[in-house]
Design a protein around this motif. Structure first.
Motif, PDB file in Angstrom:
ATOM      1  N   GLU A 121       0.836  -1.189   0.000  1.00  0.00           N
ATOM      2  CA  GLU A 121       0.000   0.000   0.000  1.00  0.00           C
ATOM      3  C   GLU A 121       0.877   1.246   0.000  1.00  0.00           C
ATOM      4  OE1 GLU A 121      -2.520  -0.461   3.423  1.00  0.00           O
ATOM      5  OE2 GLU A 121      -3.943  -1.726   2.307  1.00  0.00           O
ATOM      6  N   GLY A 122       0.435   2.263  -0.740  1.00  0.00           N
ATOM      7  CA  GLY A 122       1.189   3.507  -0.845  1.00  0.00           C
ATOM      8  C   GLY A 122       1.599   3.826  -2.263  1.00  0.00           C
ATOM      9  N   VAL A 123       1.414   2.858  -3.163  1.00  0.00           N
ATOM     10  CA  VAL A 123       1.728   3.058  -4.571  1.00  0.00           C
ATOM     11  C   VAL A 123       0.768   2.186  -5.372  1.00  0.00           C
ATOM     12  CG1 VAL A 123       3.469   1.221  -4.707  1.00  0.00           C
ATOM     13  CG2 VAL A 123       3.620   3.168  -6.248  1.00  0.00           C
ATOM     14  N   GLY A 124       0.310   2.689  -6.535  1.00  0.00           N
ATOM     15  CA  GLY A 124      -0.667   1.934  -7.308  1.00  0.00           C
ATOM     16  C   GLY A 124      -0.638   2.292  -8.771  1.00  0.00           C
ATOM     17  N   MET A 125      -1.743   2.038  -9.447  1.00  0.00           N
ATOM     18  CA  MET A 125      -1.780   2.164 -10.904  1.00  0.00           C
ATOM     19  C   MET A 125      -1.577   3.598 -11.391  1.00  0.00           C
ATOM     20  SD  MET A 125      -5.842   1.730 -11.749  1.00  0.00           S
ATOM     21  CE  MET A 125      -5.911   0.045 -11.166  1.00  0.00           C
ATOM     22  N   GLU A 126      -1.763   4.589 -10.527  1.00  0.00           N
ATOM     23  CA  GLU A 126      -1.588   5.981 -10.941  1.00  0.00           C
ATOM     24  C   GLU A 126      -0.191   6.515 -10.652  1.00  0.00           C
ATOM     25  OE1 GLU A 126      -4.657   8.286  -9.125  1.00  0.00           O
ATOM     26  OE2 GLU A 126      -6.282   7.263 -10.181  1.00  0.00           O
ATOM     27  N   SER A 127       0.704   5.648 -10.195  1.00  0.00           N
ATOM     28  CA  SER A 127       2.053   6.082  -9.817  1.00  0.00           C
ATOM     29  C   SER A 127       2.820   6.645 -11.006  1.00  0.00           C
ATOM     30  CB  SER A 127       2.826   4.908  -9.216  1.00  0.00           C
ATOM     31  OG  SER A 127       4.178   5.270  -8.998  1.00  0.00           O
ATOM     32  N   LEU A 128       3.665   7.627 -10.727  1.00  0.00           N
ATOM     33  CA  LEU A 128       4.552   8.212 -11.742  1.00  0.00           C
ATOM     34  C   LEU A 128       5.906   7.504 -11.794  1.00  0.00           C
ATOM     35  CD1 LEU A 128       3.893  11.978 -10.902  1.00  0.00           C
ATOM     36  CD2 LEU A 128       2.969  10.693 -12.837  1.00  0.00           C
ATOM     37  N   GLN A 129       6.137   6.570 -10.866  1.00  0.00           N
ATOM     38  CA  GLN A 129       7.445   5.921 -10.787  1.00  0.00           C
ATOM     39  C   GLN A 129       7.570   4.783 -11.803  1.00  0.00           C
ATOM     40  OE1 GLN A 129       8.710   5.245  -6.508  1.00  0.00           O
ATOM     41  NE2 GLN A 129       6.601   5.933  -6.186  1.00  0.00           N
ATOM     42  N   GLY A 130       8.714   4.749 -12.475  1.00  0.00           N
ATOM     43  CA  GLY A 130       8.929   3.719 -13.474  1.00  0.00           C
ATOM     44  C   GLY A 130       8.934   2.315 -12.908  1.00  0.00           C
ATOM     45  N   ASP A 131       9.427   2.164 -11.668  1.00  0.00           N
ATOM     46  CA  ASP A 131       9.546   0.826 -11.091  1.00  0.00           C
ATOM     47  C   ASP A 131       8.196   0.179 -10.798  1.00  0.00           C
ATOM     48  OD1 ASP A 131      12.229   0.585 -11.317  1.00  0.00           O
ATOM     49  OD2 ASP A 131      12.708   1.075  -9.245  1.00  0.00           O
ATOM     50  N   ILE A 132       7.105   0.919 -11.021  1.00  0.00           N
ATOM     51  CA  ILE A 132       5.778   0.332 -10.925  1.00  0.00           C
ATOM     52  C   ILE A 132       5.635  -0.812 -11.926  1.00  0.00           C
ATOM     53  CG2 ILE A 132       4.628   1.819 -12.607  1.00  0.00           C
ATOM     54  CD1 ILE A 132       3.183   0.992  -9.206  1.00  0.00           C
ATOM     55  N   HIS A 133       6.422  -0.748 -13.006  1.00  0.00           N
ATOM     56  CA  HIS A 133       6.325  -1.763 -14.066  1.00  0.00           C
ATOM     57  C   HIS A 133       7.040  -3.058 -13.704  1.00  0.00           C
ATOM     58  CE1 HIS A 133       4.233   1.007 -16.644  1.00  0.00           C
ATOM     59  NE2 HIS A 133       5.183   1.898 -16.478  1.00  0.00           N
ATOM     60  N   PHE A 134       7.659  -3.096 -12.532  1.00  0.00           N
ATOM     61  CA  PHE A 134       8.184  -4.360 -12.034  1.00  0.00           C
ATOM     62  C   PHE A 134       7.065  -5.398 -11.948  1.00  0.00           C
ATOM     63  CE2 PHE A 134       8.806  -7.258  -8.459  1.00  0.00           C
ATOM     64  CZ  PHE A 134      10.024  -7.828  -8.779  1.00  0.00           C
ATOM     65  N   ALA A 135       5.880  -4.933 -11.575  1.00  0.00           N
ATOM     66  CA  ALA A 135       4.737  -5.846 -11.462  1.00  0.00           C
ATOM     67  C   ALA A 135       4.413  -6.484 -12.810  1.00  0.00           C
ATOM     68  CB  ALA A 135       3.521  -5.094 -10.923  1.00  0.00           C
TER      69      ALA A 135
END
Length: 433
Positions: free
Chosen positions: A262-276
């Protein structure tokens, strides 16, 4: 603590509240210090890297008050730092060192910037060369091309700057954040392929929150119309760290899950979100909400169901890609992680370090200038391996995942203080005994 023994876990399940993003925290602190007005920064990451930035800004005369554990009030200097002469020690915090060099060189003043021995081995010549194109006075105090540095006052001559794009995106980010201080239109041309593009996107997004607009053409040409000045948004919230999320999401995929961050989700601006997305390619089940991501391993159809190997260009997730290297130990087949040359100039030479430690677990490893190839052992991971971390927080966190397959010892676990001081406590909460 010199070492930490992690017993083998029977799976992973639970919910983790993420710490604030290091990349966003240090960018916001610097921009708030440069802005007109007071900024209330909420959910700031408290770690060694952000402490280095806080200490440096205070030494430069910026008033910063801690309101609560993770909330800080920053009195902006209106594009100027009150202290014009200072010696700044920045540890091994690249997200503090690089942008401060750019800002101080353009702002003017007499400063010396240094860090730990490893920081003095991390190249900075491309940033210095770009600043010298503006007539900035930046001198090497040790080895040519590396910190420590001395900055002296100079008359900045605004012109089109060229910079290499294939060493560190932090150089470009530093220039982008510093150039509005000239008060004139500025242009940067990137030579070659820009690595870690999402981190530059993150920089542009934070600058926009402080009122600075930048136009870019194909990530090769950046224009900052002038004059523009940083203006406080009043209050700003730091979202959770997507790089830190990778360890828990991987644990959910390896250990069955579900594990939710929790604290980061589909609207995140961070590139590492694509680790998922990479985990999904390996066979994990991923679900996302506005402020959360969850991973699990689909119901076992056969007794030997497991993750599968991937071949991935990791330019867009350079930090989180390290987590894929240890996740590969639990995947069927050979995993290849490409376009990771930037690993070699991080807190340690991460390609070399990762290869050495993975071999201790029985994996077959091939490493190159910008890739690593991992084949897990044919039977099981070597138990009770002793993992060296090279004073690199991400090495410690990545190799903690080994405990989902075998007991392991992590040397110097305290190095996680750089970005995630209570990491091992959070990890223990989701590991099943």
């Amino acid at each position: 603590m010199d070492w930490l023994n992690l017993p083998v876990a029977n799976g992973a399940r639970g919910i983790v509240q993420l710490p604030g993003s290091k990349s966003i925290s240090n960018r916001i602190l610097l921009l708030a210090a440069l802005a007109n007005g007071k900024t209330l920064v909420r959910d700031l990451l408290i770690s060694d890297d952000t402490t280095q930035m806080l200490n440096a800004l205070r030494a430069l005369g910026i008033t910063i008050n801690q309101i609560s554990k993770n909330d800080f009030s920053v009195e902006g200097g209106g594009g100027k730092f009150p202290v014009k002469q200072a010696d700044l020690f920045l540890g091994n915090a690249g997200t503090a060192f690089r942008p401060l060099v750019a800002v101080l060189a353009i702002m003017g003043g007499h400063y010396r910037l240094s860090g730990v021995p490893r920081m003095h081995e991390r190249p900075i010549a491309d940033l210095v060369n770009a600043l010298r194109q503006l007539n900035a006075s930046v001198t090497y105090l040790g080895n040519e091309g590396f910190p420590p540095l001395e900055i002296k006052p100079a008359e900045i001559q605004n012109k089109i700057i060229t910079i290499k794009g294939d060493v560190s995106s932090q150089f470009l980010s530093g220039l982008l954040m510093a150039l509005p201080l000239t008060g004139e239109t500025a242009t940067i041309i990137v030579n070659g392929t820009l690595i870690s593009k999402p981190y530059v996107e993150l920089t542009l997004a934070q600058m926009a929150r402080f009122g600075i607009q930048v136009t870019q053409e194909n990530w090769q040409r950046f224009t900052l119309p002038g004059p523009q000045t940083y203006k406080s948004p009043g209050e700003i919230i730091v979202e959770g760290d997507a790089s830190s999320a990778s360890y828990f999401l991987a644990a959910g995929a390896i250990g069955g899950g579900p594990v939710r961050v929790e604290g980061v989700g589909m609207e995140s601006l961070q590139g590492d979100i694509h680790f998922a997305d990479a985990l999904e390619k390996m066979g994990a089940h991923i679900t996302k909400g506005k402020n959360w991501i969850e991973s699990s391993l689909p119901a076992r159809n056969t007794s030997n169901h497991q993750l599968k190997a991937i071949d991935l260009d990791c330019n867009h997730i350079p930090d989180a890609a390290m987590t894929l290297a240890t996740t590969a130990l639990f995947a069927k087949g050979t995993t290849t992680l490409r376009n990771i040359a930037s690993w070699r100039v991080k807190e340690t030479d991460r390609i070399s370090a990762m290869a050495k430690e993975l071999r201790k677990l029985g994996a077959l490893i091939e490493e190159g200038k910008d890739f690593i190839r991992i084949t897990p052992p044919a039977t099981s991971l070597t138990p009770n391996a002793i993992i060296d971390t090279y004073d690199d927080h991400r090495m410690a966190m990545c190799f903690s995942l080994v405990s989902l397959g075998a007991p392991v010892r992590i040397n110097n676990p305290g190095c996680v203080v750089k970005t995630f001081p209570d990491y091992f406590e959070k990890l223990a909460m989701i590991m099943l005994s």
